[in-house]
Design a protein around this motif. Structure first.
Motif, short mmCIF file in Angstrom:
data_model
loop_
_atom_site.label_atom_id
_atom_site.label_comp_id
_atom_site.label_asym_id
_atom_site.label_seq_id
_atom_site.Cartn_x
_atom_site.Cartn_y
_atom_site.Cartn_z
N ARG A 66 6.99 -1.30 -3.53
CA ARG A 66 7.80 -0.65 -2.50
C ARG A 66 9.25 -1.07 -2.72
NH1 ARG A 66 9.40 -2.12 2.92
NH2 ARG A 66 8.26 -4.07 2.67
N GLU B 85 0.83 -1.21 0.00
CA GLU B 85 0.00 0.00 0.00
C GLU B 85 0.86 1.26 0.00
OE1 GLU B 85 -2.78 -0.05 3.15
OE2 GLU B 85 -3.88 -1.82 2.42
N ASP B 86 2.05 1.15 0.64
CA ASP B 86 2.94 2.31 0.70
C ASP B 86 3.96 2.26 -0.44
OD1 ASP B 86 4.31 0.11 1.66
OD2 ASP B 86 5.34 1.22 3.27
#
Length: 351
Positions: A337, A291-292
């Motif tokens: 990521r 998500e990041d």
């Protein structure tokens, strides 16, 4: 014991400085590789050690004796140095045995005729050329010709062996075989060797210490593992292989660095104050969907044992290269990521 000492070695051609104030000590029996791009001063330095070029200034000592400098100049044939050239430099009208023995037939005092062939045979056996003494160079493969050149350099039993990019004309498989042979011979014979190359694999595989050169100046001198894992500048880092040079900002406390990838790492090893640049090898980076996510994959290349990815970051106009062993795990357009192995990154001079 045949050590080499270079002090303040400088060579100027017209308005161009090819070698700029080099200081270097090579221990007896040590293998030192000069690494750098074309024009960095590698060959000029080697030719000055051999005696083919006179320095503009500085001194060279071999075996504790000054061979150039302080009003002294010892000619090449009296320096007890063997040289292997990139171009083989074999006499086409001479047999292999005659080429190998050539240095013995011109020596003073003369070597006895019966000893010349015996020593030539020994040198040929050392480089695995038994039975080829009566052939001519044009009847040999490139790898065999380079071994003749190596045998010719070894037959005089020099204290120092100088090698000027001797493998550059060979294909990749022969290069690997010859590199291993040269390293084994150098170690077994305990000979002092200075080897020049622009190929990082040769440098890392042949050296006790690597000397990184740029524009005639020494950038860093260190054993292979140290110069690869702890380069002091971005130039040195990239000379030894693919490297991501990732900027970052110190946290207010100064104990950590926030990289543009979004990862925070320890500032241990970061010198001075201000900006930080981390050197991260592509195989020390892990890409994971998250998500990041901090970037998007823009290119994927599969090479069998590795897959290479290129990632465009959201908060930086640079790109990140990541190498992953095995099959493709991600596709172009995937958001990921970027996480570096903080134990393996190092900080380099931000300048």
């Amino acid at each position: 014991m045949t050590e080499i000492q270079l002090r303040g070695l400088t060579k100027v051609f017209g308005d161009a400085t090819a070698v700029d104030d080099i200081d270097l000590a090579v221990s007896s029996g040590e293998s030192v590789v000069l690494l750098g791009p074309s024009g960095c001063g590698k060959t000029t330095t080697l030719r000055m050690i051999a005696g083919f070029e006179r320095p503009t200034s500085g001194t060279i000592s071999i075996g504790g004796s000054v061979v150039v400098g302080d009003g002294t100049f010892v000619p090449p044939e009296k320096r007890h140095v063997g040289m292997v050239f990139q171009s083989y430099a074999l006499w086409p009208h001479m047999t292999v045995a005659e080429n190998v023995a050539f240095g013995l037939t011109t020596r003073r005092p003369r070597v006895r005729k019966q000893d010349v062939r015996e020593r030539a045979d020994q040198a040929m056996a050392t480089v695995q050329l038994e039975g080829l003494g009566d052939r001519y160079p044009h009847e040999l493969s490139g790898g065999q010709q380079q071994r003749v050149s190596l045998a010719r350099a070894l037959v005089t039993r020099p204290g120092v062996l100088l090698m000027d990019e001797p493998l550059s004309n060979l294909d990749s498989r022969l290069r690997e075989d010859m590199r291993r042979m040269i390293r084994t011979l150098q170690q077994d014979l305990g000979i002092t060797m200075v080897y020049i190359t622009h190929d990082r694999t040769e440098a890392l595989g042949l050296a006790d210490r690597v000397v990184s050169l740029r524009s005639g100046r020494v950038q860093q001198v260190a054993p292979p593992a140290e110069i690869y894992n702890r380069p002091t500048t971005g130039f040195v880092a990239r000379a030894l292989g693919p490297a991501n040079l990732v900027p970052g900002t110190r946290t207010p406390e100064g104990t950590e660095v926030r990289l543009v990838t979004g990862q925070t790492v320890s500032a241990s090893g970061l010198q001075g104050v201000g900006d930080a640049v981390a050197c991260i090898r592509p195989h020390d980076i892990e890409l994971t969907p998250a998500e990041d996510a901090s970037g998007v994959i823009t290119d994927v290349a599969y090479f069998g044992d590795e897959t290479h990815y290129r990632v465009a970051l959201d908060d930086w106009d640079g790109v990140i290269d990541a190498h992953d062993r095995g099959v493709e795990q991600h596709s172009v357009g995937d958001r990921v990521r970027v996480h570096a192995d903080a134990r393996r990154l190092s900080f380099v001079d931000a300048a």
